[in-house]
Structure formats: C-alpha cells, structure tokens
Design a protein around this motif. Sequence first.
Motif, PDB file in Angstrom:
ATOM      1  N   ALA A  93      27.283 -23.571  -2.356  1.00 54.30           N
ATOM      2  CA  ALA A  93      28.532 -23.855  -3.046  1.00 54.30           C
ATOM      3  C   ALA A  93      28.619 -25.536  -3.407  1.00 54.30           C
ATOM      4  O   ALA A  93      28.817 -25.860  -4.207  1.00 54.30           O
ATOM      5  CB  ALA A  93      29.670 -22.956  -2.597  1.00 54.30           C
ATOM      6  N   MET A  94      28.304 -26.387  -2.365  1.00 52.56           N
ATOM      7  CA  MET A  94      28.334 -27.509  -2.294  1.00 52.56           C
ATOM      8  C   MET A  94      27.899 -28.331  -2.720  1.00 52.56           C
ATOM      9  O   MET A  94      28.027 -29.492  -3.168  1.00 52.56           O
ATOM     10  CB  MET A  94      28.701 -27.811  -0.443  1.00 52.56           C
ATOM     11  CG  MET A  94      29.936 -27.274  -0.203  1.00 52.56           C
ATOM     12  SD  MET A  94      29.817 -28.289   1.939  1.00 52.56           S
ATOM     13  CE  MET A  94      30.605 -26.965   2.682  1.00 52.56           C
ATOM     14  N   ASP A  95      26.239 -27.614  -3.068  1.00 54.65           N
ATOM     15  CA  ASP A  95      25.440 -28.192  -4.109  1.00 54.65           C
ATOM     16  C   ASP A  95      24.728 -29.676  -3.699  1.00 54.65           C
ATOM     17  O   ASP A  95      25.208 -31.052  -4.999  1.00 54.65           O
ATOM     18  CB  ASP A  95      25.910 -27.727  -5.331  1.00 54.65           C
ATOM     19  CG  ASP A  95      24.723 -28.850  -6.069  1.00 54.65           C
ATOM     20  OD1 ASP A  95      23.238 -27.424  -5.753  1.00 54.65           O
ATOM     21  OD2 ASP A  95      25.178 -28.398  -7.532  1.00 54.65           O
ATOM     22  N   GLY A  96      24.975 -30.016  -1.874  1.00 58.98           N
ATOM     23  CA  GLY A  96      23.914 -31.461  -1.853  1.00 58.98           C
ATOM     24  C   GLY A  96      25.690 -32.363  -2.199  1.00 58.98           C
ATOM     25  O   GLY A  96      25.418 -33.655  -2.045  1.00 58.98           O
ATOM     26  N   ASP A  97      27.053 -31.918  -2.425  1.00 58.14           N
ATOM     27  CA  ASP A  97      27.899 -33.223  -1.613  1.00 58.14           C
ATOM     28  C   ASP A  97      27.974 -33.326  -0.516  1.00 58.14           C
ATOM     29  O   ASP A  97      28.332 -32.484  -0.023  1.00 58.14           O
ATOM     30  CB  ASP A  97      29.268 -32.280  -2.747  1.00 58.14           C
ATOM     31  CG  ASP A  97      30.161 -33.341  -2.552  1.00 58.14           C
ATOM     32  OD1 ASP A  97      30.363 -34.038  -2.059  1.00 58.14           O
ATOM     33  OD2 ASP A  97      31.540 -33.095  -3.591  1.00 58.14           O
ATOM     34  N   ASN A 102      29.861 -33.662   4.463  1.00 54.08           N
ATOM     35  CA  ASN A 102      30.407 -34.179   5.890  1.00 54.08           C
ATOM     36  C   ASN A 102      31.865 -33.241   6.379  1.00 54.08           C
ATOM     37  O   ASN A 102      32.201 -33.132   7.016  1.00 54.08           O
ATOM     38  CB  ASN A 102      30.410 -35.618   5.576  1.00 54.08           C
ATOM     39  CG  ASN A 102      29.370 -36.744   5.476  1.00 54.08           C
ATOM     40  OD1 ASN A 102      28.469 -36.215   5.933  1.00 54.08           O
ATOM     41  ND2 ASN A 102      29.804 -37.496   4.619  1.00 54.08           N
ATOM     42  N   ALA A 103      32.812 -33.261   5.428  1.00 48.90           N
ATOM     43  CA  ALA A 103      34.212 -32.565   5.876  1.00 48.90           C
ATOM     44  C   ALA A 103      33.804 -31.398   6.466  1.00 48.90           C
ATOM     45  O   ALA A 103      34.794 -31.283   7.530  1.00 48.90           O
ATOM     46  CB  ALA A 103      35.229 -33.137   4.544  1.00 48.90           C
ATOM     47  N   THR A 233      23.959 -24.362   9.579  1.00 48.33           N
ATOM     48  CA  THR A 233      23.105 -24.612   8.356  1.00 48.33           C
ATOM     49  C   THR A 233      23.930 -26.076   6.963  1.00 48.33           C
ATOM     50  O   THR A 233      22.928 -25.974   6.459  1.00 48.33           O
ATOM     51  CB  THR A 233      23.893 -23.213   7.328  1.00 48.33           C
ATOM     52  OG1 THR A 233      24.144 -22.223   7.880  1.00 48.33           O
ATOM     53  CG2 THR A 233      23.932 -22.948   6.185  1.00 48.33           C
ATOM     54  N   LEU A 234      24.774 -26.135   7.574  1.00 47.59           N
ATOM     55  CA  LEU A 234      25.008 -27.395   7.087  1.00 47.59           C
ATOM     56  C   LEU A 234      23.706 -28.515   7.965  1.00 47.59           C
ATOM     57  O   LEU A 234      23.677 -29.675   6.379  1.00 47.59           O
ATOM     58  CB  LEU A 234      26.567 -28.060   7.637  1.00 47.59           C
ATOM     59  CG  LEU A 234      27.713 -27.474   6.770  1.00 47.59           C
ATOM     60  CD1 LEU A 234      29.279 -27.929   7.764  1.00 47.59           C
ATOM     61  CD2 LEU A 234      28.004 -27.557   5.403  1.00 47.59           C
TER      62      LEU A 234
END
Length: 461
Positions: A93-97, A102-103, A233-234
């Motif tokens: 859901a972060m879609d490459g943000d 990082n957070a 995963t991140l």
Amino acid sequence: MALWPGKRLGLLLAGTLLAGFSTLPLFAQTETTAPLQAAPQQAPAADEVAPVADPGQPPADDAATSQSDLAAVEASMSLSQKRIDELKAEIAAMDGDSTKQNAALIAAAQRVKLAEIEVADVETRLSDLIVQELEVRGRLDGSNAEIANVLAALERISLNPPPALIVDPDDALGSARSAILIAAIVPQLRDKADQVTADLSKLTAIKAAALDEEATLQANHAVLEEEQLRIATLIAARKQGIGVRTAQLEAEQQQAIALAARASSLKELVDSLSAQVSSVSTAAAAADASIDPDQPVMTPQAIQLALADTARTEPAVPFGVAKGYLAMPANGVNVLDYGASDGYGGISHGISLVTRAEAQVVAPADGWVLYKGPYLNYGQIIILNTGQGYTALLAGLDTVTVDIGQFVQMGMPLGTMGSRTIGRTVTTNAGAAQPTLYIELRQDNKPVDPTGWWATPTQSG
C-alpha cells in the motif's frame, strides 16, 4: 491394632509429602520455547585472510537477491499465511513511497530492539527462577532425609511400645521416657511439616511464574518474527523500487570492492574510500564541504525534529552536532572499551559489544555506505561516511542488507549478527561462543573515543 499418635502423625506427614511431590511438575525439566539458531560458524584463524569479492565480477542483481532473502525469511516464520499476506499488503500500500518505507523500517527496527531487550530480560528472570527452584528442591531433599530418620524412630517405638500404666504400673519409667520422646519429636515434626509446606507452596509459585515468563518469551519471539519479516519485505520493496542501479553507483561499488582487495589495513581502506567520496558521491562530498564553524548551535528540540524527518536524503544534522544522539547499533554488553588492551599487544580503537545470536544491527547515524562486505578477518563490515570527515565502522556482522553508495538514516536496519564471534579481531574474553560487534568512529581517519556520543534510552526511543 491402634497406631501411636507419633506414628499416625508421621504417616500422615509422609503421605502429604508424597502427594505434593507427585502432583508438582518439574520446572527444571520442562522445555522452553526458543527460536532455532543457525549452526555455529568457524571464525578464521589469526593468520587467515577472509576472501573478498572479485572486483572483476559484476554485482549480483539486488532485487532478485532481496526476493530470495525474503523467501528464506518467510520459510523460517511460524506466522500464519494470513498474517504474512496482511504484512505484504500493508507494505504494498506504500506503493514505492520511500518516505513511508523509511519510517516503517526505522519503526520496525526500534520494535525489534525493544523485543530483543525484553527477551534478554525474560531469559535472565527464567535463569533466576531455575536457581530458586533448585535451592527449594535441595531443601526438600534434605527434609526427606530428616523426616525418614524420625519416622524410622517412631516405627521402632510402635513395634515395641511400653505398656500402659493401668496395665503395668511397674513400668512407669519406660512410659514416661516414651512420652517425653514423643513430646520432643512431635513439635519438631510440626515445624518441619510447616517448612515443607512453605517450600512446596514456593515451588508451586515458582512454576507459575516460570509459565508466565515463558508466555512472555513466546510473545516477544512472535514480535521478533513479525518485525523481521516486515523489515525483509520493506527492503525487498525498496530495492524493487530502485530498479536498475545507476552507472555511478555501479562504478562506486566496483571501485570500493577493488580498494578493499588492495587495502592491507582498516586505516588504508578508509583513506582510499574517503578519497573516492569527493570524486564519486556528490551528495556526500557536499555534506563534507558544508562545515561552517560559525553555524548557530542547534537546540535539542531542533535536532530531534530534524532526525524525525524520514524524507531526508542527506544527514539531518552535521555529525559533530549529533554527539549525544547517536543510536547504539545493537543491544548488547560492552566487553571492551576504547583504549583498552585488545589482547593482541595493541589497544582498542573502538568498543566491542557481545550481542544475542542473530541480533539486529542498525545505523548509528545518517550517512552513505562507503563499503559493505567481507574484509580480511573482520567478518562482514560496514563503513559509513557520516559527513564532516567522520566515518563509522561496524565489524563482525553475519549478513548485510544495504548497498554501497546507499544513504541510510539513523536507526535503519543494516544487517544482523551471527550465532558466534566472527573474526579474531573482534574476539574478546567472552569467547567465540557469542557474537561480538566491533564499533569504531573516526574523524579524518583518526580513531575517536565514542564515549558520550550515544543517545540515552529516552532520546533514542
């Protein structure tokens, strides 16, 4: 035949003890749930040199490697497939943000550090409970022997009791002696029974406390598993987003590997890598060039605010200003101080931490990865350019999850320790059975005493 009062009391006490021992579980023999550890690795001998990557070989595809690492992490998890899918969906859901990624990485790393601290505390408390249990069992074993002797005496009296006074008044002396003996024994038996009852109650309480601690331990291991999967995963998602490495980063990595292959000491390696910074990494060179001795002093609030910005792509504050705010790279016990004898005829230019097996290692400060990989017999090392002529060296790792040229933020995961000490240069008197992380700060390639640089728990939390 009627039993003597002493015999009845003894048999009753014996029955109570036997019943208590038969129903009480043996805590010392129960198994504690703990994560599987990797097989110990053989540390290189003093005269051996660990191989370094061949500078002629192209770098492996980072995205494919990270996906492979992620699959390996998933395979080792006891989490349900539903929870694994939920974590993946949360990160997708972060879609490459990159800011959100990082957070999330820093927050997950912080949760891992807290869980590791709690696991260590629980294991200590469990060890204390085992010691208490052994002490109580020792007392109970001693009570068994004393009570057996008393019961044997009562048994002998019951087999040949003195006659009652109304039957044979001539044997009054024997009856009196028996009465005196019984009167002396019964209070002692009562006291001993009270002691045994108290010990049995304490043993039951120890068992209950141990079960509570085991439940806490399992809960923290579950947290570690989930956060380690989130981190893996991140990292995979971040590398997927980066895509093809730029030609500049490819060249930087190739040069770093070549320099490591030629350098014969850490000082020489850091010198070579630092010289490379000005010609290759524009952002890092700019950070070094932006030293202003007349810059205003930053307040603690301003420093904390700058460090909270997860969108930053260069150090939040000049490294000199960050003194007292650096993140300790791993949880552990300091076994070797700066300036102490290193055990090889020299003095330590850094500090050494004994960590738990497979402990997480995070970035102590913002900076660019100058080098990562094996070097001589230091195990896996990471060298960060943190700006203002400072570098931070971490040695003794087992796995590294960052890339050369990458900018990392303070508290971001860099890799993990192994299951034992790696490399003779970081071996301490703790022995080779425990992993040891070596941490060194340098300014203009000269060792700096790291005392006073680390954040307090309230600052780093």
